[in-house]
Design a protein around this motif. Structure first.
Motif, PDB file in Angstrom:
ATOM      1  N   ALA A 133       0.831  -1.213   0.000  1.00 37.85           N
ATOM      2  CA  ALA A 133       0.000   0.000   0.000  1.00 37.85           C
ATOM      3  C   ALA A 133       0.859   1.253   0.000  1.00 37.85           C
ATOM      4  O   ALA A 133       0.532   2.245  -0.670  1.00 37.85           O
ATOM      5  N   TYR A 134       1.971   1.220   0.734  1.00 42.32           N
ATOM      6  CA  TYR A 134       2.877   2.370   0.783  1.00 42.32           C
ATOM      7  C   TYR A 134       3.533   2.604  -0.576  1.00 42.32           C
ATOM      8  O   TYR A 134       3.551   3.717  -1.092  1.00 42.32           O
ATOM      9  N   ALA A 140      -6.419   5.330   0.714  1.00 40.70           N
ATOM     10  CA  ALA A 140      -6.683   5.230   2.148  1.00 40.70           C
ATOM     11  C   ALA A 140      -8.034   4.554   2.321  1.00 40.70           C
ATOM     12  O   ALA A 140      -8.906   4.710   1.463  1.00 40.70           O
ATOM     13  N   PRO A 141      -8.233   3.810   3.351  1.00 44.67           N
ATOM     14  CA  PRO A 141      -7.399   3.564   4.524  1.00 44.67           C
ATOM     15  C   PRO A 141      -6.683   2.217   4.497  1.00 44.67           C
ATOM     16  O   PRO A 141      -6.413   1.642   5.556  1.00 44.67           O
ATOM     17  N   ILE A 142      -6.379   1.685   3.312  1.00 43.34           N
ATOM     18  CA  ILE A 142      -5.786   0.344   3.225  1.00 43.34           C
ATOM     19  C   ILE A 142      -4.519   0.249   4.067  1.00 43.34           C
ATOM     20  O   ILE A 142      -4.340  -0.696   4.838  1.00 43.34           O
ATOM     21  N   TYR A 147      -1.840  -1.735   8.906  1.00 43.17           N
ATOM     22  CA  TYR A 147      -0.964  -1.429  10.044  1.00 43.17           C
ATOM     23  C   TYR A 147      -1.653  -1.804  11.356  1.00 43.17           C
ATOM     24  O   TYR A 147      -1.073  -2.472  12.213  1.00 43.17           O
ATOM     25  N   SER A 148      -2.896  -1.373  11.499  1.00 43.80           N
ATOM     26  CA  SER A 148      -3.636  -1.620  12.746  1.00 43.80           C
ATOM     27  C   SER A 148      -3.866  -3.106  12.976  1.00 43.80           C
ATOM     28  O   SER A 148      -3.694  -3.599  14.097  1.00 43.80           O
ATOM     29  N   ILE A 149      -4.240  -3.815  11.931  1.00 47.02           N
ATOM     30  CA  ILE A 149      -4.471  -5.257  12.067  1.00 47.02           C
ATOM     31  C   ILE A 149      -3.185  -5.963  12.488  1.00 47.02           C
ATOM     32  O   ILE A 149      -3.211  -6.870  13.334  1.00 47.02           O
TER      33      ILE A 149
END
Length: 168
Positions: A133-134, A140-142, A147-149
């Motif tokens: 994704a980066y 967004a918000p992929i 990151y959060s997961i």
């Protein structure tokens, strides 16, 4: 140099180390941890290579001596694509290094092998998706969701380690 053979029936230090290493590799959880950790480290190396290739392609060097070697001081500059690669790499360092510590300790807490595998797999996939994704600028918000997961297994492992330290 004092080299002596151990008495008959006594294992040498090297034999004991090898036996310990073999027992570690027989630990299914630790073996899975090694697999995912190694793949994450390889991913970090690949990201470093990608960053270098983008620098060369964009002629955007961080150091004057590199810029001089590739055409002149005007190439000692920042580039948004190079900075994107660098941020992805820095984010890996900030997240994968703690995972390596937490996962190694967690592996020796005798967790359920499937649950441990799930921790390692979720973190691994989250980091892969985050990097993709980066680099390819997915909408967004992929990136932030991946990151959060990926943080959930780390928090879970950290809490389980703390629990073991405090209550055993």
């Amino acid at each position: 140099m004092n080299s002596r053979n151990p008495p008959v029936g006594e294992a040498s230090e090297g034999d004991r180390v090898l036996a310990f290493a073999n027992r570690m590799m027989e630990n299914e959880v630790f073996s899975n941890f090694l697999l995912y950790s190694t793949m994450l480290i390889i991913k970090m190396y690949l990201l470093a290579v990608i960053t270098g290739q983008v620098r060369l392609r964009k002629k955007a060097f961080a150091n004057p001596e590199d810029a001089l070697r590739h055409g002149g001081l005007q190439y000692c500059r920042m580039d948004p694509d190079v900075e994107r690669c660098r941020r992805a790499h820095l984010n890996d360092l900030e997240n994968i290094l703690p995972f390596l510590f937490l996962g190694s300790i967690y592996s020796f807490l005798n967790p359920d092998p499937f649950i441990a595998w799930l921790h390692f797999f979720i973190f691994f996939m989250g980091r892969i998706i985050h990097t993709i994704a980066y680099l390819v600028k997915l909408r967004a918000p992929i990136r932030s969701v991946s990151y959060s997961i990926a943080q959930f297994p780390c928090v879970s492992m950290a809490l389980q380690i703390l629990w073991e330290v405090i209550y055993t």
